[in-house]
Design a protein around this motif. Sequence first.
Motif, PDB file in Angstrom:
ATOM      1  N   TRP A   1       1.038  -1.390  -0.031  1.00 48.84           N
ATOM      2  CA  TRP A   1       0.036  -0.083   0.005  1.00 48.84           C
ATOM      3  C   TRP A   1       0.997   1.130   0.031  1.00 48.84           C
ATOM      4  O   TRP A   1       2.053   1.322   0.379  1.00 48.84           O
ATOM      5  N   GLY A   2       0.217   2.313  -0.508  1.00 46.26           N
ATOM      6  CA  GLY A   2       1.015   3.770  -0.563  1.00 46.26           C
ATOM      7  C   GLY A   2      -0.115   4.756  -0.629  1.00 46.26           C
ATOM      8  O   GLY A   2      -1.259   4.667  -0.596  1.00 46.26           O
ATOM      9  N   VAL A   3       0.493   6.050  -0.378  1.00 45.38           N
ATOM     10  CA  VAL A   3      -0.275   7.255  -0.453  1.00 45.38           C
ATOM     11  C   VAL A   3      -0.177   7.780  -1.751  1.00 45.38           C
ATOM     12  O   VAL A   3       0.965   8.147  -2.247  1.00 45.38           O
ATOM     13  N   ILE A   4      -0.983   8.356  -2.307  1.00 44.60           N
ATOM     14  CA  ILE A   4      -1.083   8.896  -3.714  1.00 44.60           C
ATOM     15  C   ILE A   4      -0.624  10.555  -3.390  1.00 44.60           C
ATOM     16  O   ILE A   4      -1.127  11.155  -2.345  1.00 44.60           O
ATOM     17  N   THR A   5       0.683  11.059  -3.818  1.00 46.52           N
ATOM     18  CA  THR A   5       1.023  12.281  -3.560  1.00 46.52           C
ATOM     19  C   THR A   5       0.828  13.199  -4.842  1.00 46.52           C
ATOM     20  O   THR A   5       1.045  14.669  -4.983  1.00 46.52           O
ATOM     21  N   HIS A   6       0.430  12.608  -6.024  1.00 49.26           N
ATOM     22  CA  HIS A   6       0.283  13.302  -7.069  1.00 49.26           C
ATOM     23  C   HIS A   6      -0.677  12.774  -8.074  1.00 49.26           C
ATOM     24  O   HIS A   6      -0.716  11.482  -8.400  1.00 49.26           O
ATOM     25  N   VAL A   7      -1.748  13.449  -8.554  1.00 51.09           N
ATOM     26  CA  VAL A   7      -2.621  12.936  -9.595  1.00 51.09           C
ATOM     27  C   VAL A   7      -2.405  13.918 -11.136  1.00 51.09           C
ATOM     28  O   VAL A   7      -2.708  14.926 -11.049  1.00 51.09           O
ATOM     29  N   GLY A   8      -2.060  13.072 -11.931  1.00 48.90           N
ATOM     30  CA  GLY A   8      -1.983  13.900 -13.169  1.00 48.90           C
ATOM     31  C   GLY A   8      -2.900  13.420 -14.104  1.00 48.90           C
ATOM     32  O   GLY A   8      -3.972  13.067 -13.695  1.00 48.90           O
ATOM     33  N   ASP A   9      -2.732  13.751 -15.562  1.00 47.88           N
ATOM     34  CA  ASP A   9      -4.001  13.551 -16.416  1.00 47.88           C
ATOM     35  C   ASP A   9      -4.143  12.192 -16.600  1.00 47.88           C
ATOM     36  O   ASP A   9      -5.164  11.763 -16.820  1.00 47.88           O
ATOM     37  N   TYR A  10      -3.119  11.396 -16.820  1.00 54.47           N
ATOM     38  CA  TYR A  10      -3.178   9.974 -17.111  1.00 54.47           C
ATOM     39  C   TYR A  10      -2.537   8.796 -16.321  1.00 54.47           C
ATOM     40  O   TYR A  10      -2.505   7.814 -16.075  1.00 54.47           O
ATOM     41  N   SER A  11      -1.760   9.624 -15.026  1.00 49.58           N
ATOM     42  CA  SER A  11      -1.215   8.497 -13.988  1.00 49.58           C
ATOM     43  C   SER A  11      -1.092   9.219 -12.835  1.00 49.58           C
ATOM     44  O   SER A  11      -1.355  10.451 -12.519  1.00 49.58           O
ATOM     45  N   CYS A  12      -0.893   8.541 -11.672  1.00 46.04           N
ATOM     46  CA  CYS A  12      -0.784   8.864 -10.317  1.00 46.04           C
ATOM     47  C   CYS A  12       0.629   8.406 -10.008  1.00 46.04           C
ATOM     48  O   CYS A  12       1.209   7.515 -10.141  1.00 46.04           O
ATOM     49  N   THR A  13       0.891   9.419  -8.769  1.00 45.80           N
ATOM     50  CA  THR A  13       2.449   8.940  -8.229  1.00 45.80           C
ATOM     51  C   THR A  13       2.128   8.518  -6.738  1.00 45.80           C
ATOM     52  O   THR A  13       1.179   9.076  -6.064  1.00 45.80           O
ATOM     53  N   LEU A  14       2.574   7.242  -6.296  1.00 51.37           N
ATOM     54  CA  LEU A  14       2.254   6.585  -5.244  1.00 51.37           C
ATOM     55  C   LEU A  14       3.539   6.357  -4.503  1.00 51.37           C
ATOM     56  O   LEU A  14       4.340   6.041  -4.681  1.00 51.37           O
TER      57      LEU A  14
END
Length: 324
Positions: free
Chosen positions: A230-243
């Motif tokens: 598991w992880g925490v989403i730190t960024h949400v882009g147009d097509y991807s997320c950073t976890l």
Amino acid sequence: MSKISNISTDGTLLPTQNDSASNHTEIVVSSELTTDEWRDRIFLERQVEKAFYAAAKALKELRDRRLYRSTHTTFENYCRSRFGFTHRHVNYLIAGSSVVDNLMGTNGSQIKILDEMGTNGSQIEIPDEMGTIGSQIKIPNEMGTIGSQILPTSERQVRPLVPLDPEQQRLVWQQAVEQGGGKIPSGRQVQDIVDKIRERTKVPLPYHVGEVCILLPKDNPELKGKSGCWGVITHVGDYSCTLETWDAEYTVTIEHLKSLELLDEDCQFMRQLCVRLRRLHQIENRDIAIDWLCSGLGKQLKPYLSPLQSKLLDHVEQEYGLTA
């Protein structure tokens, strides 16, 4: 059995044979590399300092065979201290090499290195996965080609292709080469084509910053061994997320994530726990038991700790001068 006592000019530890007349006591550790492994490690480190594709393939082998284990507790620390590479940069390189394998129609077993310096027709030998010598690396000419095929020469050129499926990667690259007049396209040209394709099929991402999700590796080689983490989403882009997980950061598409659908207060607990685990993971020369603890908690999907887990985590933090 050999022991480590010499250091090369580039800072790499080298093994020496036992000297029966030596007054030093030999310390046998399970993480010590064999002579063949040291040879392979030194060779692969030299490749990392060369072109992007060669570097990525060498890094992947260093990681998969754990050839860093005699001097560093984690691959992340090894890359940072030996090459000055961040974990994200290493992930970009390895993921980019997988794209190049796809463009060449290989699975990586036929290693063809794209030399940014434009070496023409050179061939060298590297160790294969079994640590033996004999595989040939083919380096393309100045145009970044093998035969008539136009291929990337930098990681930036293929980064926009990483989230796409293999067929889309080949299609976008072909279009970029055509639009570039038969020359190697820039990363910006590739990104423009990817953006146009995605704009036609854009689906809003269902996640938000701060949400807790688990990783679904599926066909993503960079998520190998991360199933259920598991992880925490730190960024949400147009097509991807950073976890952000306890030990790394991943930029992935929607199909590689699954929300735990926690309440806000539960998400807050998991975010705080992630910060605590990452702080422990960043400690240099930490005991391996810390990684065992972090790895276990990094796959526990419950938004709370048992009394024993809480005591263990508190004790480890106190041992290293950290506060909760």
